[in-house]
Design a protein around this motif. Structure first.
Motif, PDB file in Angstrom:
ATOM      1  N   ARG A 163     -35.020  11.941  -2.374  1.00 56.33           N
ATOM      2  CA  ARG A 163     -34.692  11.058  -3.453  1.00 56.33           C
ATOM      3  C   ARG A 163     -33.237  11.429  -4.002  1.00 56.33           C
ATOM      4  O   ARG A 163     -32.389  10.428  -4.434  1.00 56.33           O
ATOM      5  CB  ARG A 163     -35.583  11.606  -4.936  1.00 56.33           C
ATOM      6  N   CYS A 164     -32.657  12.716  -4.105  1.00 60.44           N
ATOM      7  CA  CYS A 164     -31.606  12.931  -4.179  1.00 60.44           C
ATOM      8  C   CYS A 164     -30.638  12.189  -3.112  1.00 60.44           C
ATOM      9  O   CYS A 164     -29.424  11.518  -3.519  1.00 60.44           O
ATOM     10  CB  CYS A 164     -31.201  14.162  -4.024  1.00 60.44           C
ATOM     11  N   ARG A 165     -30.957  12.187  -2.129  1.00 60.68           N
ATOM     12  CA  ARG A 165     -30.247  11.563  -0.973  1.00 60.68           C
ATOM     13  C   ARG A 165     -30.069   9.946  -1.214  1.00 60.68           C
ATOM     14  O   ARG A 165     -29.081   9.306  -1.054  1.00 60.68           O
ATOM     15  CB  ARG A 165     -30.843  11.607   0.316  1.00 60.68           C
ATOM     16  N   GLN A 166     -31.195   9.338  -1.606  1.00 58.09           N
ATOM     17  CA  GLN A 166     -31.120   7.961  -1.925  1.00 58.09           C
ATOM     18  C   GLN A 166     -30.248   7.770  -2.992  1.00 58.09           C
ATOM     19  O   GLN A 166     -29.441   6.661  -3.248  1.00 58.09           O
ATOM     20  CB  GLN A 166     -32.560   7.344  -2.069  1.00 58.09           C
ATOM     21  N   VAL A 167     -30.306   8.439  -4.213  1.00 57.76           N
ATOM     22  CA  VAL A 167     -29.172   8.138  -5.327  1.00 57.76           C
ATOM     23  C   VAL A 167     -27.896   8.263  -4.918  1.00 57.76           C
ATOM     24  O   VAL A 167     -27.072   7.622  -4.984  1.00 57.76           O
ATOM     25  CB  VAL A 167     -29.492   9.274  -6.289  1.00 57.76           C
ATOM     26  N   LEU A 168     -27.406   9.431  -3.908  1.00 58.19           N
ATOM     27  CA  LEU A 168     -26.287   9.446  -3.761  1.00 58.19           C
ATOM     28  C   LEU A 168     -25.821   8.358  -2.669  1.00 58.19           C
ATOM     29  O   LEU A 168     -24.562   7.807  -2.608  1.00 58.19           O
ATOM     30  CB  LEU A 168     -25.883  10.870  -2.821  1.00 58.19           C
ATOM     31  N   ARG A 169     -26.538   7.988  -1.723  1.00 58.74           N
ATOM     32  CA  ARG A 169     -26.439   6.932  -0.881  1.00 58.74           C
ATOM     33  C   ARG A 169     -26.181   5.425  -1.741  1.00 58.74           C
ATOM     34  O   ARG A 169     -25.378   4.578  -1.346  1.00 58.74           O
ATOM     35  CB  ARG A 169     -27.387   6.712   0.081  1.00 58.74           C
ATOM     36  N   ASP A 170     -26.907   5.181  -2.678  1.00 58.23           N
ATOM     37  CA  ASP A 170     -26.559   4.103  -3.420  1.00 58.23           C
ATOM     38  C   ASP A 170     -25.434   4.069  -4.118  1.00 58.23           C
ATOM     39  O   ASP A 170     -24.913   3.018  -4.608  1.00 58.23           O
ATOM     40  CB  ASP A 170     -27.810   4.018  -4.729  1.00 58.23           C
ATOM     41  N   TRP A 171     -24.853   5.174  -4.552  1.00 58.64           N
ATOM     42  CA  TRP A 171     -23.599   5.380  -5.006  1.00 58.64           C
ATOM     43  C   TRP A 171     -22.513   5.364  -3.798  1.00 58.64           C
ATOM     44  O   TRP A 171     -21.123   5.717  -4.263  1.00 58.64           O
ATOM     45  CB  TRP A 171     -23.236   6.453  -5.808  1.00 58.64           C
ATOM     46  N   GLY A 172     -22.900   5.188  -2.509  1.00 58.39           N
ATOM     47  CA  GLY A 172     -21.750   5.220  -1.345  1.00 58.39           C
ATOM     48  C   GLY A 172     -21.411   6.334  -0.781  1.00 58.39           C
ATOM     49  O   GLY A 172     -20.511   6.513   0.245  1.00 58.39           O
ATOM     50  N   PHE A 173     -22.195   7.488  -0.990  1.00 54.07           N
ATOM     51  CA  PHE A 173     -21.761   9.042  -0.285  1.00 54.07           C
ATOM     52  C   PHE A 173     -22.768   8.976   0.924  1.00 54.07           C
ATOM     53  O   PHE A 173     -23.742   8.210   1.101  1.00 54.07           O
ATOM     54  CB  PHE A 173     -22.260   9.917  -1.442  1.00 54.07           C
ATOM     55  N   GLU A 174     -22.035   9.734   1.785  1.00 47.88           N
ATOM     56  CA  GLU A 174     -23.011  10.055   2.856  1.00 47.88           C
ATOM     57  C   GLU A 174     -23.565  11.224   2.698  1.00 47.88           C
ATOM     58  O   GLU A 174     -23.141  12.164   2.373  1.00 47.88           O
ATOM     59  CB  GLU A 174     -22.285  10.380   4.033  1.00 47.88           C
ATOM     60  N   ALA A 175     -24.952  11.347   2.810  1.00 49.45           N
ATOM     61  CA  ALA A 175     -25.973  12.664   2.804  1.00 49.45           C
ATOM     62  C   ALA A 175     -26.899  12.740   3.772  1.00 49.45           C
ATOM     63  O   ALA A 175     -27.622  12.048   4.094  1.00 49.45           O
ATOM     64  CB  ALA A 175     -26.675  12.447   1.312  1.00 49.45           C
ATOM     65  N   LEU A 176     -26.578  13.850   4.541  1.00 49.41           N
ATOM     66  CA  LEU A 176     -27.324  14.212   5.715  1.00 49.41           C
ATOM     67  C   LEU A 176     -28.453  15.386   5.376  1.00 49.41           C
ATOM     68  O   LEU A 176     -27.833  16.308   4.816  1.00 49.41           O
ATOM     69  CB  LEU A 176     -26.462  14.565   6.817  1.00 49.41           C
ATOM     70  N   GLU A 177     -29.559  15.325   5.740  1.00 49.26           N
ATOM     71  CA  GLU A 177     -30.440  16.304   5.459  1.00 49.26           C
ATOM     72  C   GLU A 177     -30.638  17.301   6.800  1.00 49.26           C
ATOM     73  O   GLU A 177     -30.146  16.888   7.716  1.00 49.26           O
ATOM     74  CB  GLU A 177     -31.773  15.739   5.532  1.00 49.26           C
ATOM     75  N   VAL A 178     -30.306  18.625   6.171  1.00 47.86           N
ATOM     76  CA  VAL A 178     -30.165  19.672   7.619  1.00 47.86           C
ATOM     77  C   VAL A 178     -31.019  20.560   7.042  1.00 47.86           C
ATOM     78  O   VAL A 178     -31.446  20.949   5.991  1.00 47.86           O
ATOM     79  CB  VAL A 178     -28.616  20.314   7.143  1.00 47.86           C
ATOM     80  N   ARG A 179     -31.455  21.327   8.219  1.00 45.37           N
ATOM     81  CA  ARG A 179     -32.615  22.660   7.960  1.00 45.37           C
ATOM     82  C   ARG A 179     -31.644  23.905   8.290  1.00 45.37           C
ATOM     83  O   ARG A 179     -30.968  23.686   9.579  1.00 45.37           O
ATOM     84  CB  ARG A 179     -33.666  22.657   9.195  1.00 45.37           C
ATOM     85  N   GLY A 180     -31.931  24.631   7.376  1.00 44.49           N
ATOM     86  CA  GLY A 180     -31.094  25.939   7.387  1.00 44.49           C
ATOM     87  C   GLY A 180     -32.019  27.038   7.987  1.00 44.49           C
ATOM     88  O   GLY A 180     -32.887  26.865   8.415  1.00 44.49           O
ATOM     89  N   PRO A 181     -31.396  28.464   7.525  1.00 42.52           N
ATOM     90  CA  PRO A 181     -32.258  29.287   7.933  1.00 42.52           C
ATOM     91  C   PRO A 181     -33.507  29.335   7.027  1.00 42.52           C
ATOM     92  O   PRO A 181     -34.086  29.015   6.083  1.00 42.52           O
ATOM     93  CB  PRO A 181     -31.651  30.654   7.198  1.00 42.52           C
ATOM     94  N   GLY A 182     -34.543  29.686   7.844  1.00 44.37           N
ATOM     95  CA  GLY A 182     -35.983  29.716   7.491  1.00 44.37           C
ATOM     96  C   GLY A 182     -36.508  28.368   7.395  1.00 44.37           C
ATOM     97  O   GLY A 182     -37.711  28.203   6.901  1.00 44.37           O
TER      98      GLY A 182
END
Length: 150
Positions: free
Chosen positions: A119-138
């Motif tokens: 949902r956060c990613r969609q909000v940011l993309r709607d405003w023209g930002f690039e948002a990439l989901e990444v997996r970190g530690p654990g």
């Protein structure tokens, strides 16, 4: 206007949840739209972040998430999350913001993480930002957000 990154103390975050806060957020969004219209050139200036937003990326990302109804986290006196929600931080390099979904131990935030970050990613993309989901530690997920090409 003070933005909520999710690092605010729990009592400060609770105090800011009013109708006046909602009005401030609406005015801030109108300001972003105006800045984009005045400073971006080319077709569809509203679809890309303006230079002003790029220089204040953490502020802009946090503002957009809160204005979209995403709840910011908050911290307790021990510095640990006291409320489930987003947490924004500067990334490891200039022009990068990291968005995490955090909450108190036992809150189930980890199980809400994927859907909430989508949902956060969609909000940011709607405003023209690039948002990439990444997996970190654990295996914990987070978003890496950039303003994208000018």
């Amino acid at each position: 206007m003070c933005v909520r990154t999710g690092a605010e103390r729990h009592d400060e975050a609770e105090a800011g949840e009013t109708g006046a806060r909602a009005a401030e957020l609406r005015v801030a969004l109108d300001g972003i739209r105006s800045i984009r219209g005045l400073t971006n050139s080319g077709p569809e200036p509203q679809t890309r972040p303006a230079e002003w937003e790029r220089r204040r990326l953490l502020r802009t990302v946090s503002l957009l998430l809160e204005a979209a109804g995403m709840a910011p986290s908050a911290v307790g006196e021990d510095g640990e999350p006291a409320r489930t929600g987003y947490r924004t931080d500067e990334g490891g390099r200039a022009g990068l913001v990291v968005v995490r979904w955090v909450g108190p131990r036992g809150s189930g935030a980890r199980y809400q993480e994927r859907e909430s970050l989508l949902r956060c990613r969609q909000v940011l993309r709607d405003w023209g930002f690039e948002a990439l989901e990444v997996r970190g530690p654990g295996g914990r997920r987070h978003l890496e957000v950039e303003a994208g090409p000018e």
